[in-house]
Design a protein around this motif. Structure first.
Motif, PDB file in Angstrom:
ATOM      1  N   LEU A 140      -8.474  -5.264  19.612  1.00 54.84           N
ATOM      2  CA  LEU A 140      -8.442  -4.414  18.482  1.00 54.84           C
ATOM      3  C   LEU A 140      -7.113  -4.005  17.930  1.00 54.84           C
ATOM      4  O   LEU A 140      -6.093  -3.565  18.794  1.00 54.84           O
ATOM      5  N   LEU A 141      -7.037  -4.300  16.650  1.00 48.02           N
ATOM      6  CA  LEU A 141      -5.475  -4.205  16.282  1.00 48.02           C
ATOM      7  C   LEU A 141      -5.316  -3.225  15.497  1.00 48.02           C
ATOM      8  O   LEU A 141      -6.265  -2.895  14.368  1.00 48.02           O
ATOM      9  N   SER A 142      -4.079  -2.317  15.604  1.00 45.88           N
ATOM     10  CA  SER A 142      -3.683  -1.310  14.899  1.00 45.88           C
ATOM     11  C   SER A 142      -2.227  -1.492  14.251  1.00 45.88           C
ATOM     12  O   SER A 142      -1.465  -1.940  15.123  1.00 45.88           O
ATOM     13  N   VAL A 143      -2.284  -1.308  13.117  1.00 47.89           N
ATOM     14  CA  VAL A 143      -0.859  -1.949  12.494  1.00 47.89           C
ATOM     15  C   VAL A 143       0.030  -0.689  11.952  1.00 47.89           C
ATOM     16  O   VAL A 143      -0.486   0.490  11.456  1.00 47.89           O
ATOM     17  N   ASP A 144       1.144  -0.644  12.180  1.00 48.41           N
ATOM     18  CA  ASP A 144       2.113   0.434  11.985  1.00 48.41           C
ATOM     19  C   ASP A 144       2.604   0.224  10.525  1.00 48.41           C
ATOM     20  O   ASP A 144       3.084  -0.914  10.056  1.00 48.41           O
ATOM     21  N   MET A 145       2.156   1.001   9.433  1.00 49.26           N
ATOM     22  CA  MET A 145       2.327   0.976   8.121  1.00 49.26           C
ATOM     23  C   MET A 145       3.594   1.417   7.650  1.00 49.26           C
ATOM     24  O   MET A 145       3.834   1.633   6.472  1.00 49.26           O
ATOM     25  N   GLU A 146       4.586   1.938   8.718  1.00 49.40           N
ATOM     26  CA  GLU A 146       5.706   3.176   8.429  1.00 49.40           C
ATOM     27  C   GLU A 146       5.119   4.024   7.337  1.00 49.40           C
ATOM     28  O   GLU A 146       4.249   4.663   7.719  1.00 49.40           O
ATOM     29  N   SER A 147       5.861   4.175   6.161  1.00 48.63           N
ATOM     30  CA  SER A 147       4.989   5.374   5.358  1.00 48.63           C
ATOM     31  C   SER A 147       4.197   4.651   4.177  1.00 48.63           C
ATOM     32  O   SER A 147       3.878   5.315   3.199  1.00 48.63           O
ATOM     33  N   GLY A 148       3.627   3.514   4.442  1.00 48.81           N
ATOM     34  CA  GLY A 148       2.780   2.838   3.461  1.00 48.81           C
ATOM     35  C   GLY A 148       3.327   1.762   2.545  1.00 48.81           C
ATOM     36  O   GLY A 148       2.806   1.196   1.769  1.00 48.81           O
ATOM     37  N   PHE A 149       4.725   1.665   2.727  1.00 44.43           N
ATOM     38  CA  PHE A 149       5.535   0.761   1.984  1.00 44.43           C
ATOM     39  C   PHE A 149       5.547   1.255   0.522  1.00 44.43           C
ATOM     40  O   PHE A 149       5.937   0.199  -0.308  1.00 44.43           O
ATOM     41  N   SER A 150       5.054   2.354   0.183  1.00 45.68           N
ATOM     42  CA  SER A 150       5.231   2.732  -1.096  1.00 45.68           C
ATOM     43  C   SER A 150       4.985   4.388  -1.120  1.00 45.68           C
ATOM     44  O   SER A 150       4.408   4.840  -0.355  1.00 45.68           O
ATOM     45  N   ASP A 151       5.684   4.882  -2.515  1.00 45.84           N
ATOM     46  CA  ASP A 151       5.314   6.423  -2.573  1.00 45.84           C
ATOM     47  C   ASP A 151       4.158   6.481  -3.478  1.00 45.84           C
ATOM     48  O   ASP A 151       3.599   7.595  -3.692  1.00 45.84           O
ATOM     49  N   ASP A 152       3.371   5.461  -3.907  1.00 51.36           N
ATOM     50  CA  ASP A 152       2.041   5.374  -4.613  1.00 51.36           C
ATOM     51  C   ASP A 152       1.008   5.224  -3.948  1.00 51.36           C
ATOM     52  O   ASP A 152       0.765   4.378  -3.281  1.00 51.36           O
ATOM     53  N   PRO A 153       0.255   6.522  -3.837  1.00 53.45           N
ATOM     54  CA  PRO A 153      -0.898   6.717  -2.941  1.00 53.45           C
ATOM     55  C   PRO A 153      -1.908   5.447  -3.100  1.00 53.45           C
ATOM     56  O   PRO A 153      -2.496   4.666  -2.138  1.00 53.45           O
ATOM     57  N   ASP A 154      -2.221   4.983  -4.309  1.00 49.93           N
ATOM     58  CA  ASP A 154      -3.052   4.124  -4.689  1.00 49.93           C
ATOM     59  C   ASP A 154      -2.402   2.665  -4.116  1.00 49.93           C
ATOM     60  O   ASP A 154      -3.265   1.761  -3.548  1.00 49.93           O
ATOM     61  N   GLU A 155      -1.255   2.457  -3.964  1.00 44.89           N
ATOM     62  CA  GLU A 155      -0.647   1.426  -3.696  1.00 44.89           C
ATOM     63  C   GLU A 155      -0.717   1.207  -1.983  1.00 44.89           C
ATOM     64  O   GLU A 155      -1.147   0.079  -1.445  1.00 44.89           O
TER      65      GLU A 155
END
Length: 250
Positions: free
Chosen positions: A73-88
């Motif tokens: 099972l894979l869990s990925v570290d997305m940092e802060s999501g790579f964007s400040d735009d929630p939709d992105e």
């Protein structure tokens, strides 16, 4: 409840090792770890990019594509999501789920908590089955403000986080207070000077992450080996054979 969520048990925490490439992840799975995470520092450093700067979205997606069909099972570290735009952020999470990731780690980097809550909500909409581990950095890169920690975690839980994560927190009393406060799993980062795994289990922790530790230890071992050989010493410690490593990429 997903199979990944079921691994988060208070008193019997999921120990999540974090990999930075295919061979490392497969080797960890071979040791019996049912779930493996990724480390953003390891992914960034291997690519020659800064960590926590939204610079490794493509590298993270490529690694997830390689690991998403692996036998763990894979869990990925997305940092802060790579964007400040929630939709992105939601769209990136949707891509990760599509290639097989079952969880993500999403950190607030001490930004506005309402923005981070919006990112969590966007992920919930875009990838409903993904386990969202909401991280606050109040103890990792902040001053450990307890009231701010609670305010942030409350907002993230309300936004739909499946788990909450406070790296850098090592005080047993405060860890226990968080496990009692929230109805979702508490994740802490393993710290050499902090409580050991059995103590964290007694405190009700549901997940203990190793973060970048394995990457940093591997780098340290490489440097020690090279320096030792240069000084005329035989390298010590275990090392997989060439064939064993090659078998991981078959």
């Amino acid at each position: 409840m997903t199979a990944f969520a079921e691994l988060h048990r208070p008193g019997e925490p999921l120990l999540l090792p974090c990999a930075w490439d295919h061979a490392c992840a497969l080797a960890l799975a071979g040791l019996g770890f049912r779930a493996v995470g990724t480390t953003s520092l390891g992914v960034a450093a291997a690519a020659g990019l800064p960590d926590g700067a939204a610079a490794t979205r493509d590298e993270t997606l490529r690694l997830a594509l390689v690991l998403g069909s692996a036998p763990f099972l894979l869990s990925v570290d997305m940092e802060s999501g790579f964007s400040d735009d929630p939709d992105e952020v939601g769209e990136t999470a949707r891509h990760l789920a599509a290639v097989g990731a079952v969880g993500i780690n999403l950190e607030d980097a001490l930004g506005p908590p309402d923005r981070h809550a919006a990112k969590i909500a966007a992920v919930r909409r875009a990838a409903p089955g993904l386990f969202v581990n909401a991280r606050t950095d109040t103890y990792w890169s902040g001053d450990g403000d307890w009231s701010d920690t609670l305010r942030r975690l409350d907002a993230y839980r309300e936004a739909g986080a499946d788990g909450v994560f406070v790296p850098g927190l090592t005080d047993p009393a405060r860890i226990a207070s968080l496990t009692a406060r929230y109805d979702v799993p508490l994740n802490v980062l393993h710290a050499p000077a902090g409580p050991a795994l059995p103590h964290l289990a007694d405190l009700g922790v549901s997940r203990v992450s190793l973060g970048s530790l394995l990457y940093r230890r591997a780098l340290g071992a490489a440097l020690e080996t090279a320096a030792g050989i240069r000084a005329g010493r035989d390298p010590g410690g275990p090392a997989p054979t060439y064939d064993e490593v090659s078998a991981l990429t078959g």
